[in-house]
Design an enzyme around this catalytic site. Structure first.
Site, mmCIF file in Angstrom:
data_model
loop_
_atom_site.group_PDB
_atom_site.id
_atom_site.type_symbol
_atom_site.label_atom_id
_atom_site.label_comp_id
_atom_site.label_asym_id
_atom_site.label_seq_id
_atom_site.Cartn_x
_atom_site.Cartn_y
_atom_site.Cartn_z
ATOM 1 N N HIS A 1 2.193 0.289 -11.999
ATOM 2 C CA HIS A 1 2.407 1.224 -13.112
ATOM 3 C C HIS A 1 3.904 1.272 -13.451
ATOM 4 C CE1 HIS A 1 2.642 4.932 -15.416
ATOM 5 N NE2 HIS A 1 1.355 4.756 -15.658
ATOM 6 N N SER B 1 -0.463 7.611 -24.393
ATOM 7 C CA SER B 1 -0.767 8.686 -25.356
ATOM 8 C C SER B 1 -2.146 8.563 -25.995
ATOM 9 C CB SER B 1 0.330 8.772 -26.421
ATOM 10 O OG SER B 1 1.570 9.085 -25.820
ATOM 11 N N GLY C 1 3.294 9.146 -22.281
ATOM 12 C CA GLY C 1 3.710 10.545 -22.192
ATOM 13 C C GLY C 1 4.617 10.991 -23.325
ATOM 14 N N LYS D 1 -1.458 10.908 -12.014
ATOM 15 C CA LYS D 1 -0.053 10.924 -11.595
ATOM 16 C C LYS D 1 0.139 12.015 -10.522
ATOM 17 C CE LYS D 1 0.999 8.870 -16.013
ATOM 18 N NZ LYS D 1 1.942 8.660 -17.099
ATOM 19 N N ASN E 1 -5.493 8.442 -14.861
ATOM 20 C CA ASN E 1 -4.373 8.415 -13.924
ATOM 21 C C ASN E 1 -3.755 9.809 -13.911
ATOM 22 O OD1 ASN E 1 -2.074 8.029 -12.457
ATOM 23 N ND2 ASN E 1 -1.065 6.675 -13.939
ATOM 24 N N GLU F 1 0.176 -1.033 -20.958
ATOM 25 C CA GLU F 1 0.726 0.271 -21.322
ATOM 26 C C GLU F 1 2.168 0.086 -21.789
ATOM 27 O OE1 GLU F 1 -1.379 3.641 -19.021
ATOM 28 O OE2 GLU F 1 0.081 2.779 -17.669
ATOM 29 N N GLU G 1 5.826 3.605 -14.020
ATOM 30 C CA GLU G 1 6.599 4.613 -13.277
ATOM 31 C C GLU G 1 6.936 4.101 -11.874
ATOM 32 O OE1 GLU G 1 3.890 7.834 -14.072
ATOM 33 O OE2 GLU G 1 4.471 7.689 -16.180
HETATM 34 P P1 13P Z 1 -0.217 9.280 -21.105
HETATM 35 O O1 13P Z 1 -1.673 9.129 -21.488
HETATM 36 O O2 13P Z 1 0.136 10.663 -20.625
HETATM 37 O O3 13P Z 1 0.697 8.770 -22.173
HETATM 38 O O4 13P Z 1 0.022 8.348 -19.814
HETATM 39 C C1 13P Z 1 -0.396 7.022 -19.864
HETATM 40 C C2 13P Z 1 -0.284 6.461 -18.503
HETATM 41 O O5 13P Z 1 0.793 6.214 -18.008
HETATM 42 C C3 13P Z 1 -1.527 6.210 -17.760
HETATM 43 O O6 13P Z 1 -1.292 5.415 -16.655
#
Ligand code: 13P
Length: 246
Positions: free
Chosen positions: A98, A210, A174, A15, A13, A168, A100
């Site tokens: 997601h 992560s 992140g 983003k 992903n 997740e 976010e």
């Molecule tokens: P990270 O791997 O940067 O923690 O992000 C995970 C994520 O949100 C994947 O959709």
């Protein structure tokens, strides 16, 4: 066991990272190295770079799709992304729900359920994200939060059509704070039980939050971890390949 579950899935992903030129450059370096991998690889570039991804991935087995879509294929929906148009480009997947999207853009379970059914109706595979916040985990609400996200999110879904679930934990995204193997084991078992109870036991369950080359091997040994959804570590070919090789 479904065909999808036989192979581990490594999903990237991106983003809001990588314009079309950067997307082509990534695949120029990534694809030759990924040739021998016996796994499923998915990419979710930003919408503006989907066409670049489609061009780069035309003759490969690597799949791609968008990070979101609307529940309609076309119409007066300014700023939205059409799953049909992603399909027209050769995309096979749509990331939905997601954290976010839920947190920053206010997406609710019911809208996610409508989008998910729409994506399935087009013959695309939804990658459906769920996860609890730190406050919810500390308040012992992991089970109730995940049950609600799954029950409502899949309320219009077809169990006979492809579906991938991504767990997740929001506090691990992140932050560099990966869930411990014990937490992943317990929560993936719970997600599996909830899916089993409503007829979706064949859906692969990815872990995200992560994931890095140095923790992926251990996490992949855990029962009901069928692969990963990777953010930061998917932006460089070397680190994503390191994860996919686990
Ligand atoms: P990270 O791997 O940067 O923690 O992000 C995970 C994520 O949100 C994947 O959709």
């Amino acid at each position: 066991m479904s065909e999808a579950k036989e192979k581990k899935i490594f999903a990237a992903n991106w983003k809001l990272h990588k314009n079309p030129d950067q997307t082509r450059e990534f695949f120029k370096n990534f694809l030759p190295e990924a040739q021998g991998l016996d796994c499923e690889i998915y990419f979710f570039p930003p919408a503006v770079s989907l066409e670049a991804a489609a061009g780069s991935l035309k003759n490969s087995k690597v799949k791609f799709g968008s990070q979101n879509c609307y529940r309609e294929s076309q119409g007066a929906f300014t700023g939205e992304i059409s799953a049909q148009m992603v399909k027209d480009l050769g995309g096979q997947l749509i990331l939905l729900g997601h954290s976010e999207r839920r947190k920053i853009f206010g997406e609710q379970d019911v809208l996610i359920a409508e989008k998910l059914a729409h994506v399935q109706s087009l013959g695309l595979t939804p990658v459906f994200c769920i996860g609890e916040t730190l406050e919810e985990r500390e308040a012992q609400q992991v089970q109730s939060v995940l049950e609600k996200q799954i029950h409502v999110g899949l309320s219009k879904a077809d169990a006979k059509k492809p579906l991938v679930v991504a767990y997740e934990p929001v506090w691990a995204i992140g932050t560099g704070k990966v869930a411990t193997p014990a937490q992943v084991k317990e929560t993936h078992a719970l997600v599996h039980e909830v899916l089993l109870a409503i007829g979706f036991a064949t859906a692969p369950i990815l872990y995200g939050g992560s994931v890095k080359p140095d923790n992926s091997k251990e996490l992949l040994q855990i029962p009901h971890v069928d692969g990963f959804l990777v953010g930061g570590a998917s932006l460089e070919p070397a680190s994503f390949l390191g994860i996919a090789r686990s």
